[in-house]
Design a protein around this motif. Structure first.
Motif, PDB file in Angstrom:
ATOM      1  N   PHE A  51       1.509   8.800  -6.305  1.00 20.65           N
ATOM      2  CA  PHE A  51       1.508  10.254  -6.100  1.00 20.65           C
ATOM      3  C   PHE A  51       2.487  10.932  -7.048  1.00 20.65           C
ATOM      4  N   THR A  98       1.158   4.051  -2.962  1.00 14.65           N
ATOM      5  CA  THR A  98       0.799   5.447  -2.755  1.00 14.65           C
ATOM      6  C   THR A  98       1.937   6.375  -3.147  1.00 14.65           C
ATOM      7  N   ARG A 105      -0.043  16.036   4.173  1.00 15.92           N
ATOM      8  CA  ARG A 105      -1.227  15.529   4.857  1.00 15.92           C
ATOM      9  C   ARG A 105      -1.408  14.031   4.598  1.00 15.92           C
ATOM     10  N   SER A 106      -1.076  13.618   3.390  1.00 16.75           N
ATOM     11  CA  SER A 106      -1.208  12.193   3.063  1.00 16.75           C
ATOM     12  C   SER A 106      -0.254  11.363   3.909  1.00 16.75           C
ATOM     13  N   VAL A 141      -1.094   7.569  10.596  1.00 15.99           N
ATOM     14  CA  VAL A 141      -2.240   7.185  11.421  1.00 15.99           C
ATOM     15  C   VAL A 141      -2.747   5.809  11.013  1.00 15.99           C
ATOM     16  N   LEU A 142      -2.811   5.606   9.711  1.00 12.31           N
ATOM     17  CA  LEU A 142      -3.308   4.329   9.212  1.00 12.31           C
ATOM     18  C   LEU A 142      -2.443   3.172   9.698  1.00 12.31           C
ATOM     19  N   ALA A 194      -1.672  11.031   7.248  1.00 12.35           N
ATOM     20  CA  ALA A 194      -2.777  10.067   7.223  1.00 12.35           C
ATOM     21  C   ALA A 194      -2.241   8.638   7.171  1.00 12.35           C
ATOM     22  N   LEU A 195      -1.202   8.411   6.408  1.00 16.02           N
ATOM     23  CA  LEU A 195      -0.645   7.065   6.319  1.00 16.02           C
ATOM     24  C   LEU A 195      -0.048   6.637   7.658  1.00 16.02           C
ATOM     25  N   GLU A 250       1.315  20.374   0.044  1.00 18.02           N
ATOM     26  CA  GLU A 250       0.500  20.240   1.247  1.00 18.02           C
ATOM     27  C   GLU A 250      -0.251  18.921   1.263  1.00 18.02           C
ATOM     28  N   SER A 251      -0.791  18.557   0.117  1.00 20.97           N
ATOM     29  CA  SER A 251      -1.495  17.274   0.054  1.00 20.97           C
ATOM     30  C   SER A 251      -0.548  16.128   0.389  1.00 20.97           C
ATOM     31  N   LEU A 293       0.833  -1.204   0.000  1.00 22.85           N
ATOM     32  CA  LEU A 293       0.000   0.000   0.000  1.00 22.85           C
ATOM     33  C   LEU A 293       0.867   1.253   0.000  1.00 22.85           C
ATOM     34  N   GLN A 343      -3.092   2.227  13.186  1.00 20.89           N
ATOM     35  CA  GLN A 343      -4.403   1.621  13.445  1.00 20.89           C
ATOM     36  C   GLN A 343      -4.750   0.610  12.379  1.00 20.89           C
ATOM     37  N   TRP A 344      -3.749  -0.066  11.882  1.00 27.89           N
ATOM     38  CA  TRP A 344      -3.990  -0.997  10.776  1.00 27.89           C
ATOM     39  C   TRP A 344      -5.009  -2.060  11.186  1.00 27.89           C
ATOM     40  N   PRO A 345      -6.037  -2.252  10.359  1.00 29.66           N
ATOM     41  CA  PRO A 345      -7.040  -3.286  10.681  1.00 29.66           C
ATOM     42  C   PRO A 345      -6.448  -4.664  10.433  1.00 29.66           C
TER      43      PRO A 345
END
Lengths: 197, 197
Positions: A155, A151, A176-177, A183-184, A180-181, A172-173, A147, A187-189
């Motif tokens: 990108f 990404t 932020r990405s 954080v992901l 977010a990654l 900026e994106s 993943l 908290q990986w499921p």
DNA sequence: ATTGCTTTCCTAGAGCTCCTAGGTTGAGGC
DNA sequence: GCCTCAACCTAGGAGCTCTAGGAAAGCAAT
């Protein structure tokens, strides 16, 4: 008539420079020969054909990118490592657009050649190492690696192809990405059971 | 001597078919003309040059992909919409590798041509629409759109370039990645303040 | 220094490609 | 039938890939 002193390496580097300056599709035998001050037929003593030259450029780029990432990640962990890894990846793609494009073109590369180049394999290992701090276990680890690599690659590829509008800064994106990654990853499921305790 | 009945559209479609069958780099004036049973010079009545033909193929592919995604997403929301969107994207790339590659090559496309093609713009709108259910506000919405598109594109691009090892099924990694992205969108770290309530 | 070997680089040329210029011929309107 | 427009053609220049075979630079040994 003095000799140009060609080697496989010099031809490959000339091709890589040309790729960055003029685009990977401009990497031709004629252009590379011209840049080296040599007739195009002379290159065939060092490189089998155009396809092999392009493959060598791709492997060179993969190695360079890997080294750059390795240096950036060294001594870091967690979010720091993730950001350093990602920025090194994107930085290489920005500075060497032609070489980077070479790595993503579906060129059938000679397996013998690829075996010598540690780049691609080591790049994967680096990604695994970077994720060590997030406490993921297989097979989630592999999925997360894929993943992340998707990404990062997607990108910069979309950036290069003008795939983003101009409304918001891509920088900026990007930042932020990455957040977010991060954080992901924390908290990986996990796959072996649902997320209800 | 009967006429072949060429039009810009037929030439473009022939090129797109050729791209899928033989690879996008095999899309040449000569090859397309051969496939249409016509001399290569005849194509120049319908298409300015090779660059324009490739650009038209890219726009055709973008339109087709967008339509396919729109149909898949219609009537769905949340995780369903995300998965449908992503699978439609990947499905198109798998079924039409040549056309898909056309969309990512940095071909400078004639702006007048691009203006007629609703594909790229509508694709962005679709992505925004799909994310509506996750309750994101600008600028996070744009960042999330870019992250998703990057991941989808990067995944199929790496798949096409054999960028993944063979250890684990890419199909499984794909499914797990989608699940992870769904979780990510639900817990997107907002930018205007920290995540401590 | 001369000889001989290897590698480097060359010329020559075939075949493919893109693209332009200009000619011919089909199809529809008058 | 004829005119016009578009479709399709032939001819040809220029660039590209790649092969075959020749010349010459550098190196080693005598």
């Amino acid at each position: 008539m003095p000799r140009a002193g060609l080697t496989v390496e010099r031809v490959t580097i000339a091709g890589a420079e040309l790729a960055d300056e003029a685009g990977f599709d401009q990497v031709t035998m004629s252009q590379v020969a011209r840049r080296l001050g040599v007739k195009d037929a002379s290159l065939y003593s060092h490189v089998r054909n155009l396809q092999e030259l392009r493959g060598r450029i791709a492997l060179l780029a993969a190695d360079e990118k890997t080294i750059r990432i390795a240096e950036a990640v060294a001594g870091r962990a967690g979010r720091d490592a993730l950001v350093a890894y990602a920025n090194a990846w994107r930085g290489y793609a920005h500075e060497h657009p032609g070489r980077y494009l070479a790595t993503q073109t579906p060129v059938p590369i000679d397996p013998d050649l690829a075996a010598d180049a540690p780049g691609p394999r080591r790049a994967i290992e680096l990604t695994y190492g970077m994720l060590r701090g997030y406490g993921l276990a297989e097979p989630d680890l592999t999925d997360a690696v894929r993943l992340l690599r998707s990404t990062f690659h997607g990108f910069v590829a979309l950036e290069a192809a003008n795939g983003f509008g101009h409304s918001r800064s891509t920088q900026e994106s990007w930042g932020r990405s990455l957040e977010a990654l991060h954080v992901l990853l924390e908290q990986w499921p996990t796959s072996d059971r649902g997320d209800h305790p």
